[in-house]
Design an enzyme around this catalytic site. Structure first.
Site, PDB file in Angstrom:
ATOM      1  N   ARG A 180      55.177  28.892  32.689  1.00  0.00           N
ATOM      2  CA  ARG A 180      54.645  30.210  32.303  1.00  0.00           C
ATOM      3  C   ARG A 180      54.608  30.403  30.779  1.00  0.00           C
ATOM      4  NH1 ARG A 180      58.054  34.455  35.212  1.00  0.00           N
ATOM      5  NH2 ARG A 180      59.613  32.807  35.053  1.00  0.00           N
ATOM      6  N   LYS A 229      41.566  44.525  42.609  1.00  0.00           N
ATOM      7  CA  LYS A 229      41.713  43.204  43.194  1.00  0.00           C
ATOM      8  C   LYS A 229      40.450  42.356  43.108  1.00  0.00           C
ATOM      9  CE  LYS A 229      43.386  42.934  47.290  1.00  0.00           C
ATOM     10  NZ  LYS A 229      44.252  41.746  47.360  1.00  0.00           N
ATOM     11  N   ASP A 253      56.905  49.565  56.196  1.00  0.00           N
ATOM     12  CA  ASP A 253      55.902  49.665  55.123  1.00  0.00           C
ATOM     13  C   ASP A 253      54.758  48.687  55.333  1.00  0.00           C
ATOM     14  OD1 ASP A 253      57.305  51.584  53.622  1.00  0.00           O
ATOM     15  OD2 ASP A 253      58.541  50.050  52.671  1.00  0.00           O
ATOM     16  N   CYS A 295      50.183  52.033  50.070  1.00  0.00           N
ATOM     17  CA  CYS A 295      49.815  52.356  48.689  1.00  0.00           C
ATOM     18  C   CYS A 295      48.292  52.324  48.570  1.00  0.00           C
ATOM     19  CB  CYS A 295      50.347  51.331  47.722  1.00  0.00           C
ATOM     20  SG  CYS A 295      52.076  50.987  47.914  1.00  0.00           S
ATOM     21  N   HIS A 350      53.872  56.001  38.912  1.00  0.00           N
ATOM     22  CA  HIS A 350      53.597  54.920  37.957  1.00  0.00           C
ATOM     23  C   HIS A 350      53.801  55.363  36.511  1.00  0.00           C
ATOM     24  CE1 HIS A 350      51.392  53.881  41.628  1.00  0.00           C
ATOM     25  NE2 HIS A 350      51.839  52.679  41.356  1.00  0.00           N
TER      26      HIS A 350
HETATM   27  N1  GLN Z   1      59.744  51.007  50.534  1.00  0.00           N
HETATM   28  C1  GLN Z   1      59.155  50.389  49.400  1.00  0.00           C
HETATM   29  C2  GLN Z   1      59.738  50.998  48.130  1.00  0.00           C
HETATM   30  O1  GLN Z   1      59.977  52.149  48.105  1.00  0.00           O
HETATM   31  C3  GLN Z   1      57.651  50.534  49.392  1.00  0.00           C
HETATM   32  C4  GLN Z   1      57.029  49.833  48.224  1.00  0.00           C
HETATM   33  C5  GLN Z   1      55.520  49.762  48.260  1.00  0.00           C
HETATM   34  O2  GLN Z   1      54.871  50.551  48.900  1.00  0.00           O
HETATM   35  N2  GLN Z   1      54.930  48.847  47.588  1.00  0.00           N
HETATM   36  O3  GLN Z   1      59.929  50.332  47.135  1.00  0.00           O
HETATM   37 ZN    ZN Z   2      53.724  52.258  47.938  1.00  0.00          ZN
END
Ligand code: GLN
Ligand code: ZN
Length: 762
Positions: free
Chosen positions: A18, A114, A599, A643, A694
């Site tokens: 890297r 993406k 998730d 997400c 974020h």
């Molecule tokens: N449960 C995970 C978190 O809270 C969900 C992360 C995600 O959606 N990428 O980190």
């Molecule tokens: Zn998420």
């Protein structure tokens, strides 16, 4: 003896260790000067070219190297530099280039998204009325450098105009044809300069040809390439496609270019079918993408040899160029340093360098087969066979344990769950992770290296859990989480505890900019070994009377963020993961955890590129989720989380998951998502994220109150949950507490205004 050539479509940028990432980050942190940065980058670039040369590649790609992203390179080359960025004169400065990629104090970065169905992310070009203008001929620079420094007559790689425009934003659909036309003279200039410099082949990447496009669009492409061909004499264009079979095979092969590159790995069946039925023009070269550029498995050279024989019946070997199916950007650089892998497994792997070696062997076998080549072929075949026959891959296929439906419909479960949980209206919760401090990261590294005792590490994790249970009590959340402190990554954590996964030491691939990921390898049958999450969750639950959600990663996300074995359909692997999760869920239930979140943030990411393939994928994706989550009691509440907000396309499938509660990221595009729910009645409980995690900014109580009010003007308030957009792992502790405190207050504000006198959901 047959004369066959080899080429590649692009090489990983990041370096064996890297080095690329480290140089970029050092430059951004002002630890090295621009000149030092440029010189490290040049060294790397030449090193990569040399490696490819040593591997015997006939046509070496140049210009695929970048300082950040090849789409951003194309945009800045064509002069698409949005006005908000500081830019004047001909040359695009590094500071302009990097502010487009990453933003700075005063300007927002360009959007990132993406790259087709890969895990690579590109910077979205913005057209916004700008007319294309050549700033710098990057492919020419790359071509001349390779020629002058290494005597390589390289094959410049350029993102083609159609795909470039398809990936851009800032224009209306009606303007597409006109903008595409305006790109033509600029591309012609680039190509002519390359021709004048002596280039013989140029690779124009048009992966958008494998997506669902219209006939009108195909005609536009034909028109554009016709103009290119009229202007060029000695420079041959390889029109390169990848990631799937092309949508308009006949039109594509008849484009007025010298070579057509097709993917014979992804969508191979259709490509073979078309090739055999329609044929291939006798005056063209076929780029045969035969070695998988997307996955890390070694090729069975015997099998590939057979496939090449099949192709040779239509296109003689002299007119074939053997190549990887796509750029090697998507696989790690080299196996050389992987000393910790099981030897049986390691023998079945091939990273970028090894893939180039395979091409060389194939060429040898076709041109001048020797004993040695034959032995190598045999070796690849036996290595793969040994893995196939190993105890790691013995599971009976297709025998999956049901049920794959909850025993009662949602409406009945909901009533039972309301009675059981007596939550207030607009229940508040979080998505799972709480801030991971340096202290935890350091401790985990030491523990992994054996320098910190297991009990000391576990004690630290438990301390964190306890601290955050207290914080959640303090803030007044309704449904708690344990905080995921024991997890480094939501896929790696489960991969390390399930059977069937392996981890490399240096197997990094670029995800976006300098960020690299090291995906796990699913090489064997996935199976449950012992409970993975029960200890921490049950500990958290023992500290509070509020419900604590169990927290698992779903089958599709585990699959999508890993390198997956290629001897089984993805669906079967997803079902194996689901089977393992059933056991985890049962273990959680047995330990008294009766709210369980599974998730699936990558559900949408896994979507195939062609419209007609999407339904099949979504069907098994949904089924794997249902399979994992349907054995539970009626009163056990299954949550899920996703997400990215672009859900319109898959809203029916989200409904079909039959999760009792879903939380979705929305705060970055509130309007859009709410509209989606307006038009598609959603009848299950749902938390639309009320703030963007974020950003370090702390959202105010008023702001979130408005967001909730707006959401319940569309959704029935009885179904609505209040939560942040996503996990809070990357945030600081202080700001997290402040934001969640405001969020809970906002929920309470709105709760008070609701018609029901009894604000409990019973
Ligand atoms: N449960 C995970 C978190 O809270 C969900 C992360 C995600 O959606 N990428 O980190
Ligand atoms: Zn998420």
């Amino acid at each position: 003896m047959t004369n066959v050539k080899t080429s590649s479509l692009g090489y990983p940028r990041i370096g064996e260790n890297r080095e690329w990432k480290h140089a970029l980050e050092a430059f951004w942190a002002h630890k090295i000067t621009e000149a030092e940065f440029e010189s490290i980058m040049k060294e790397l670039r030449l090193h990569h070219l040399n490696k490819q040369k040593k591997n015997g590649l006939d046509l070496i790609p140049v210009g695929d190297f970048t300082y950040y992203d090849h789409v951003l390179d194309t945009a800045t080359m064509l002069g698409f530099i949005p006005e908000r960025f500081d830019h004047s004169g001909e040359k695009v400065s590094l500071s302009t280039y990097f502010s487009m990629a990453r933003g700075n104090q005063s300007v927002q970065a360009s959007e990132m998204t993406k790259w087709f169905n890969t895990n690579y992310h590109y910077i979205v070009p913005e057209i916004n009325g700008t007319t294309a203008k050549l700033t710098v001929n990057r492919p020419l620079q790359a071509y001349l450098e390779a020629k002058d420094e290494l005597g390589i007559n390289g094959k410049p790689v350029i993102l083609g105009p159609f795909t470039f425009l398809k990936l851009s934003k800032g224009y209306q659909d009606e303007q597409f044809a006109e903008i595409l036309k305006s790109l033509v003279p600029v591309y012609i200039k680039i190509l002519k300069e390359l021709q004048d410099a002596g280039a013989t082949w140029v690779q124009l990447d048009e992966p958008s040809l494998v997506t669902t496009i219209t006939k009108e669009e195909m005609d536009l492409i034909s028109h554009v390439y016709k103009q290119f061909s009229q202007e060029l004499s000695s420079l041959s264009i390889m029109l390169q496609t990848y990631f799937d079979s092309v949508s308009f095979y006949e039109d594509v092969i008849n484009l007025p270019v010298k070579g057509i590159g097709l993917d014979f790995v992804h969508g191979a069946q259709q490509t073979y079918e078309k090739l055999e039925r329609v044929g291939f023009p006798t005056d063209k070269v076929l780029g045969v993408g035969i070695v998988d550029g997307r996955n890390i498995w070694r090729s069975d050279l015997h099998a590939i040899y057979e496939q090449l024989q099949r192709i040779s019946r239509i296109v003689p070997a002299e007119r074939q160029i053997l190549q990887p199916s796509s750029s090697l950007l998507h696989v790690p650089v080299s196996l050389a340093q992987e000393s910790a892998l099981d030897p049986l497994l390691k023998k079945t792997l091939a990273f970028a360098d090894e893939k180039l070696g395979e091409l060389e062997l194939l060429k040898q076998a076709l041109t001048d087969p020797s004993e040695k080549t034959r032995a190598k072929f045999h070796e690849s075949h036996s290595a793969i066979k040994a893995l196939a026959q190993s105890p790691w891959r013995t599971k009976a296929k297709g025998a999956f344990r049901g049920p794959s439906k909850r025993s009662r419909p949602f409406a009945e479960r909901q009533a039972l769950q309301r009675a059981k949980w007596s939550l207030p209206l607009l229940p508040t919760t979080t998505i799972g992770s709480f801030p991971q401090t340096n202290e935890i990261r350091r401790a985990r590294n030491l523990w992994r290296k054996g320098e910190l005792e297991e009990t000391a590490y576990k004690n630290l994790i438990n301390e964190k859990i306890k601290k955050w249970i207290e914080i959640q009590e303090e803030i007044g959340l309704d449904v708690f989480v344990h905080g995921e402190f024991e997890r480094n990554d939501m896929v790696e954590f489960f991969g390390e505890k399930l059977a069937g996964f392996a981890f490399t030491t240096f197997g990094w691939v670029q995800s976006y900019g300098s960020r690299c990921v090291k995906p796990p390898i699913i090489f064997g049958d996935v199976a449950f070994i012992e409970p993975m999450t029960v200890e921490e969750t049950a500990y958290a639950q023992s500290l509070t009377s509020k419900p604590v959600k169990g927290m698992l990663t779903g089958p599709v996300t585990i699959l999508t963020w890993s390198f997956v074995r290629n001897d089984l359909p993805l669906k079967d692997v997803a079902f194996q993961i689901a089977q393992a999760l059933i056991q985890e869920i049962e273990a959680l239930e047995a330990a008294g955890i009766e709210m369980i979140q599974v998730d699936e943030p990558a559900l949408r990411e896994g979507l195939p590129l062609k419209q007609e393939d999407k339904a099949e994928y979504l069907a098994w994706a949904v089924e794997s989720f249902q399979l994992a989550t349907s054995t539970v009691k009626d009163t056990t509440q299954i949550h899920t989380h996703m997400c990215y907000s672009d859900f319109h396309e898959i809203i029916d499938e989200i409904r079909a998951l039959d999760a009792d509660v879903i939380s979705i990221e929305t705060s970055r595009s509130h309007g859009e998502l709410i509209t989606a729910f307006e038009t598609n009645v959603y009848d299950k409980e749902i938390g639309l994220g009320v703030y963007d995690i974020h950003s370090p900014r702390i959202p105010s109580e008023e702001e979130m109150t408005k967001v909730i009010e707006r959401a319940i003007s569309v959704l029935p308030y009885e179904l609505f949950w209040v939560n942040p957009d996503c996990g809070l792992k990357t945030r600081a502790e202080e700001e997290t507490i402040a934001a969640l405190t405001n969020m809970v207050k906002a929920a309470k504000n709105v709760r008070e205004t609701l018609p029901s006198k009894n604000t409990s959901l019973q």
